[in-house]
Design a protein around this motif. Structure first.
Motif, PDB file in Angstrom:
ATOM      1  N   LEU A 809       0.831  -1.195   0.000  1.00 32.16           N
ATOM      2  CA  LEU A 809       0.000   0.000   0.000  1.00 32.16           C
ATOM      3  C   LEU A 809       0.872   1.254   0.000  1.00 32.16           C
ATOM      4  O   LEU A 809       2.024   1.230   0.445  1.00 32.16           O
ATOM      5  N   SER A 810       0.313   2.330  -0.463  1.00 38.62           N
ATOM      6  CA  SER A 810       0.856   3.682  -0.402  1.00 38.62           C
ATOM      7  C   SER A 810       2.372   3.768  -0.296  1.00 38.62           C
ATOM      8  O   SER A 810       2.946   3.724   0.794  1.00 38.62           O
ATOM      9  N   ASN A 811       3.019   3.919  -1.448  1.00 40.60           N
ATOM     10  CA  ASN A 811       4.462   4.151  -1.490  1.00 40.60           C
ATOM     11  C   ASN A 811       5.277   3.030  -0.867  1.00 40.60           C
ATOM     12  O   ASN A 811       6.252   3.274  -0.164  1.00 40.60           O
ATOM     13  N   SER A 812       4.853   1.816  -1.108  1.00 41.88           N
ATOM     14  CA  SER A 812       5.664   0.668  -0.709  1.00 41.88           C
ATOM     15  C   SER A 812       6.389   0.075  -1.913  1.00 41.88           C
ATOM     16  O   SER A 812       6.955  -1.009  -1.830  1.00 41.88           O
ATOM     17  N   ILE A 813       6.309   0.767  -3.046  1.00 40.89           N
ATOM     18  CA  ILE A 813       7.065   0.395  -4.241  1.00 40.89           C
ATOM     19  C   ILE A 813       7.814   1.636  -4.706  1.00 40.89           C
ATOM     20  O   ILE A 813       7.201   2.639  -5.097  1.00 40.89           O
ATOM     21  N   TRP A 834      -1.581  -0.648  -4.153  1.00 43.42           N
ATOM     22  CA  TRP A 834      -2.392   0.557  -3.990  1.00 43.42           C
ATOM     23  C   TRP A 834      -1.510   1.797  -3.907  1.00 43.42           C
ATOM     24  O   TRP A 834      -0.510   1.823  -3.204  1.00 43.42           O
ATOM     25  N   HIS A 835      -1.953   2.835  -4.595  1.00 39.16           N
ATOM     26  CA  HIS A 835      -1.433   4.196  -4.424  1.00 39.16           C
ATOM     27  C   HIS A 835       0.089   4.271  -4.556  1.00 39.16           C
ATOM     28  O   HIS A 835       0.794   4.644  -3.607  1.00 39.16           O
ATOM     29  N   HIS A 836       0.576   3.907  -5.732  1.00 38.45           N
ATOM     30  CA  HIS A 836       2.006   4.002  -5.996  1.00 38.45           C
ATOM     31  C   HIS A 836       2.214   4.973  -7.150  1.00 38.45           C
ATOM     32  O   HIS A 836       1.756   4.742  -8.266  1.00 38.45           O
ATOM     33  N   ARG A 837       2.899   6.072  -6.874  1.00 42.44           N
ATOM     34  CA  ARG A 837       3.131   7.119  -7.868  1.00 42.44           C
ATOM     35  C   ARG A 837       4.631   7.416  -7.969  1.00 42.44           C
ATOM     36  O   ARG A 837       5.080   8.532  -7.712  1.00 42.44           O
ATOM     37  N   TYR A 838       5.413   6.370  -8.289  1.00 42.36           N
ATOM     38  CA  TYR A 838       6.855   6.558  -8.491  1.00 42.36           C
ATOM     39  C   TYR A 838       7.069   7.448  -9.708  1.00 42.36           C
ATOM     40  O   TYR A 838       6.189   7.576 -10.567  1.00 42.36           O
ATOM     41  N   TRP A 839       8.238   8.061  -9.834  1.00 42.23           N
ATOM     42  CA  TRP A 839       8.457   9.040 -10.902  1.00 42.23           C
ATOM     43  C   TRP A 839       8.427   8.408 -12.280  1.00 42.23           C
ATOM     44  O   TRP A 839       8.238   9.092 -13.290  1.00 42.23           O
ATOM     45  N   LYS A 840       8.599   7.091 -12.372  1.00 44.35           N
ATOM     46  CA  LYS A 840       8.446   6.376 -13.633  1.00 44.35           C
ATOM     47  C   LYS A 840       7.415   5.267 -13.450  1.00 44.35           C
ATOM     48  O   LYS A 840       7.294   4.719 -12.352  1.00 44.35           O
ATOM     49  N   PRO A 841       6.683   4.896 -14.520  1.00 48.15           N
ATOM     50  CA  PRO A 841       5.706   3.815 -14.401  1.00 48.15           C
ATOM     51  C   PRO A 841       6.366   2.505 -13.976  1.00 48.15           C
ATOM     52  O   PRO A 841       7.445   2.153 -14.460  1.00 48.15           O
ATOM     53  N   VAL A 842       5.712   1.804 -13.067  1.00 46.07           N
ATOM     54  CA  VAL A 842       6.228   0.533 -12.554  1.00 46.07           C
ATOM     55  C   VAL A 842       5.808  -0.590 -13.497  1.00 46.07           C
ATOM     56  O   VAL A 842       4.670  -0.625 -13.981  1.00 46.07           O
ATOM     57  N   LEU A 843       6.722  -1.529 -13.751  1.00 49.40           N
ATOM     58  CA  LEU A 843       6.425  -2.687 -14.575  1.00 49.40           C
ATOM     59  C   LEU A 843       6.409  -3.937 -13.707  1.00 49.40           C
ATOM     60  O   LEU A 843       7.421  -4.267 -13.066  1.00 49.40           O
ATOM     61  N   LEU A 844       5.256  -4.614 -13.666  1.00 55.90           N
ATOM     62  CA  LEU A 844       5.120  -5.879 -12.935  1.00 55.90           C
ATOM     63  C   LEU A 844       5.307  -7.024 -13.920  1.00 55.90           C
ATOM     64  O   LEU A 844       4.581  -7.142 -14.911  1.00 55.90           O
ATOM     65  N   THR A 845       6.285  -7.893 -13.641  1.00 51.66           N
ATOM     66  CA  THR A 845       6.567  -9.046 -14.499  1.00 51.66           C
ATOM     67  C   THR A 845       6.362 -10.331 -13.698  1.00 51.66           C
ATOM     68  O   THR A 845       6.929 -10.490 -12.602  1.00 51.66           O
TER      69      THR A 845
END
Length: 949
Positions: A809-813, A834-845
């Protein structure tokens, strides 16, 4: 009933009156007192053996030597003996307290001997002699009575020994897919009439079908308002309208009891304006409901209301053509056999290739195509050895007797220690969802769960949990809602069982409810031991209230009325049970959900045997100060209250479970140095290192929820504290930084050594290079919030062999890539991002053979690329996308093209199944433990709060 449990408790209390050293005597009167007590113990041991033999006989033959009247007399005599002993013990304790205050010194042994020999022991022995007489009459009334050995249909091993089989039981329910689809399609707007009638005889599966539809996620998201109404047999328009109003009215409290029917209907229509509403009316037995409820709601153009009603009598349907009828008949042989194999948990070839197949015809004949019978018989046989001898003893000898009903047989076969737990569920209203947490604590307080070894070292709640699981396996308890990890959250007794057993339990005096008691013609049997009221004590019949006296042991208030003024009825009841002798014998006081009950210090302080005080969701402002001094109190639940004045809990040294409210936990002051028996401490605010020093002494803690400043949890004292709490099974730690400090880490290096820890929630920043130090090896549920690890946590977390639920949740990535390696996350069934707004889009593989058990994936308000490898997860059934771009959804649909995966999107209501409301997360819907979506103040919905015990 619970006679065995009560007799066992009385024996245990009597044994506590004997000197630890058997050779201890007094100079003048060496063994008179000891002989009196030992004689009572011997008589009760004989009675206990008689009751066990009778229990075995009834389970083996289906026949009891005692009719309901004898059972009621015996039960009342057992209760009287217990009351006499408890009165004796309490008088002694009160006298000792008086002596201490006055400075009087007595020799405790001589005081006890004189007290008991003069009055108390004489009354107790009188009650025991009466018990023996009733037992002897019961034996001589049936000359064929004989003790049943181990081969008489009982298990050769105890139910505790079958714990492994219980743990492996899959709790998933099956419902006829065709029927579900047929009913679901009829709810589609504008294509069918607004009323659907489900018709079928008792036990045909009407409620199960309606409940399956009612609880579907897509139905819950489409219908923004829902209500499930159990229609009373004596139809009451105001009650039905009041129930509907309460269930759809989430924003305000209103005084329902003062409103007319027209005013109630007006409020409902006003609340439904512009909404979509689904109302289920269960067990409809009158056409009057058409005019007063159905027509006004179904004919309104201001909102879209759909109604499902269930009835066993087609003649009770509204006399009109504007509804659709769905008839549920009995199952054919193929359908019956399929359902039976499912409930007995066997495959077709396992039966066909064994001698058990020869019993198929008889099994189908006994069940007669009724799902309720099939489910019960399957559950019963699932507890037996899979051999012809064991199954035939049930199917041919016991169930084959036309005089024995499957419901009675299922009850007779229960181990004696579980029977009172099952019957107790009838004290709640029919088909009302009972929190499992609440039920288990009440079972323990009632004394139904007896410790096998040292009571101080035995977790009574774990034993009660085994009783619960046994009843679920036997299909005698229906689990309604589950937590995210699949564990049961709420339950009820199935309707056909409730109708069969609740009236019988009430007839013999096991409990009393505010209705039906007035029909009891024998005043001797009307004495109230356990009392449940469903709409306040004001409405109790005079005949029942007259028998509520000083020996009342349990009071459960299930007051569903919407009101805005405090409840005064509880104080009236306590005053009555205390007035005659100055104290009460009450064990359980359960007021959960009653609005602001009035409890005075004086009255509560005289409940010296109180073990369970349930004040959850009462919104009380003041907790009586005397609660902190109750000597027997084991469970205190003040979650969801508005306590404003500090309460010191110092002398309640037997406290085992404390549930505090976030807003009140700093007002309830615990003397942690004296509460060394605590197993649960949920909701405590800690503010200093000294409090952590005291906390580390609570080595028996299994559940702990703490809130404190981030600086406190980064201290050396914090590490030392948690290193000593090695029995923890569930830990929730919420740090509250005064400002966002990216270098303010939580230091809990010792958590990796907590092998018993299964559920972990951490709110606070974690050092990414030491993440492995924070992750226990046997976790089943993990939630990280605001952790900002700075590394990809998936390789480490994927190695956890038992992880079932993962929430980030919230900024845990805080990385660009999340990689689930091949073979990782073998047991994971739910993943939430939930609620992850890192400066680049996150890629889940997701690599091949990773997440091989994943059922649900939720992505909410995240800056992400379309995930890779989802097509490799063959177990995936549902994806929820909340506040995600349309293009993201389209990409996910392309990835899973051709797969039967249900994709929900809150921003694209393109069809009925795909519609998702923009309000709350699905876990919040109908959740009695919800504390709000943004409780942590970081803008991330914390649905973990909804599953707190």
């Amino acid at each position: 009933m619970d006679a065995i449990a009560v007799v066992s408790l009385v024996i245990k209390k009597l044994q506590g009156l004997l000197p630890a050293d058997e050779n201890t005597t007094t100079n003048n009167d060496p063994t008179v007192f000891q002989k009196q007590v030992q004689g009572a113990i011997d008589s009760l041991d004989s009675l206990k053996q008689f009751l066990k033999d009778e229990d075995d006989r009834e389970a083996s033959s289906g026949h009891s030597s005692m009719d309901d009247q004898v059972v009621a007399q015996l039960l009342r005599a057992v209760y009287s003996a217990d009351d006499a002993l408890n009165t004796l013990i309490l008088k002694k304790e009160l006298q000792e307290q008086t002596d201490i205050k006055s400075g009087t010194i007595r020799k405790s042994k001589r005081f006890m001997k004189n007290l008991i020999s003069r009055k108390g022991m004489g009354k107790l022995n009188k009650e025991i002699r009466r018990l023996v007489e009733i037992k002897e009459k019961a034996v001589t009334s049936d000359t064929s009575f004989s003790t049943v050995g181990n081969g008489g249909g009982r298990h050769s091993s105890s139910w505790q020994d079958r714990r492994a089989r219980i743990s492996d039981f899959c709790l998933e329910e099956e419902t006829d897919v065709d029927l579900v689809n047929e009913l679901l399609i009829r709810l589609v707007p504008y294509q069918f009439p607004k009323l659907i009638a489900v018709i079928g005889e008792g036990g045909s599966g009407k409620t199960t079908l309606a409940r399956t539809i009612y609880d579907r996620v897509d139905v819950r998201r489409y219908f923004t308002k829902r209500a499930w109404i159990q229609v009373p047999s004596l139809f009451n328009t105001r009650q039905v309208l009041g129930d509907i109003l309460q269930q759809i009215n989430e924003a305000e409290l209103v005084e329902e009891s003062t409103l007319s029917e027209d005013e109630l209907m007006w409020r409902i229509i006003k609340l439904l304006n512009g909404a979509r509403c689904l109302i289920v009316l269960e067990d409809v037995e009158t056409t009057q409901i058409l005019e007063t409820v159905l027509n006004p709601l179904c004919n309104s153009s201001q909102f879209d209301t759909r109604m499902i009603l269930t009835t066993s009598n087609a003649n009770k349907l509204p006399p009109q053509t504007g509804y659709l009828a769905l008839h549920l008949g009995r199952l054919n042989e193929e359908e019956s056999w399929k359902l039976f194999l499912n409930k007995v948990r066997m495959k077709e070839d396992e039966v066909v290739n064994s001698e058990l197949i020869s019993l198929k015809e008889k099994i189908l004949e006994i069940c007669g195509g009724l799902p309720a019978r099939i489910v019960l018989l399957g559950g019963l046989l699932s507890t037996k050895e899979r051999s012809y001898n064991e199954w035939s003893r049930v199917v041919l000898e016991r169930a084959g007797n036309n005089k024995v009903d499957i419901m009675a047989l299922s009850y007779q076969d229960l181990p004696s220690e579980i029977k009172p737990c099952f019957l107790y569920m009838g004290i709640f209203p029919k088909k009302v969802e009972i929190p499992v947490r609440r039920l288990i604590h009440l079972w323990v307080a009632e004394g139904f769960v007896m410790p096998l070894l040292d009571p101080e070292e035995t977790n009574h709640e774990d034993m009660a949990g085994r009783c619960f699981e046994e009843l679920v396996i036997r299909n005698m308890i229906q689990v309604i809602r589950r937590k995210s990890d699949g564990s049961p959250k709420t339950c009820y007794m199935p309707g056909v069982l409730y109708d069969f057993f609740s009236s019988k339990a009430e007839a013999v005096g096991f409990f009393n409810r505010q209705f039906r008691t007035s029909s009891n013609k024998n005043p001797e049997l009307a004495e109230v031991r356990r009392l449940a009221t469903y709409s306040g004590i004001k409405n109790l019949q005079c005949s029942l209230f007259a028998h509520v006296h000083q020996n009342l042991r349990s009071y459960v208030a299930y007051d569903t009325r919407i009101r805005c003024s405090p409840s005064i009825e509880t104080g009236m009841l306590l005053k009555k049970i205390i007035s005659n002798r100055g104290f009460g014998l009450l064990n359980s006081l359960d007021l959960e959900g009653v609005y602001k009950p009035k409890l005075s210090d004086d009255l509560v302080g005289k409940l010296l045997h109180l073990k369970y005080l349930g004040l959850r969701s009462t919104f009380i402002d003041i907790l009586p100060a005397t609660v902190g001094s109750l000597p027997c109190l084991e469970t205190l639940d003040v979650k969801h209250t508005n306590i404003k004045e500090a309460v010191h809990i110092v002398k309640a040294e037997k406290l085992r479970h404390v549930y505090l409210c976030v807003n009140s936990s700093n007002k309830v002051l615990l003397d942690l140095s004296s509460l060394t028996n605590l197993h649960t401490l949920w909701g405590l605010n800690v503010g200093s290192s000294s409090e952590l020093t005291l906390l580390e002494k609570l080595t028996r803690l299994t559940k702990l929820k703490l809130t404190g400043d981030i600086k406190l949890f980064r201290s050396k004292k914090s590490v030392e504290c948690f290193a000593k709490l090695t029995n923890l099974q569930s830990l929730k730690l919420r740090s509250i930084p005064k400002s966002i400090e990216y270098d303010s880490f939580i230091y809990l290096d010792s958590l990796a050594e907590h092998h018993k820890l299964q559920e972990l929630y951490l709110l606070g920043t974690l050092p990414g290079n030491r993440l492995s130090d924070y992750i226990p090896p046997n976790l089943r549920k993990l939630t990280l919030s605001m952790s900002r690890p700075g590394i990809d946590p998936m390789p480490l977390l994927g190695q956890l062999p038992h992880l079932n639920v993962l929430r980030l949740l919230s900024n845990s990535i805080m990385v660009e890539r999340l990689t689930c390696s091949a073979g990782g996350f073998p047991k994971l069934r739910l993943l939430k991002l939930w609620h992850h707004r890192y400066w680049k889009p996150v890629l889940l593989t997701v690599e091949e053979e990773a997440m091989s058990s994943l059922n649900e994936l939720e992505i909410r308000d995240c800056l992400m690329q379309p995930p890779r490898g989802l097509e490799n997860v063959i177990t995936l059934k549902e994806i929820t996308l909340t506040n995600m771009p349309d293009t993201f959804r389209e990409d996910v649909e392309k990835i899973l093209q051709g797969r039967n995966v249900y994709i929900k999107n809150s921003t694209c209501p393109s069809s009925f199944k795909e519609y998702s409301s923009e309000s709350e997360d699905e876990d919040h819907v109908g959740d009695e433990d919800g504390e709000g979506d943004d409780e942590d103040g970081e803008g991330h919905g914390d649905d973990e709060e909804n599953e707190d015990d």
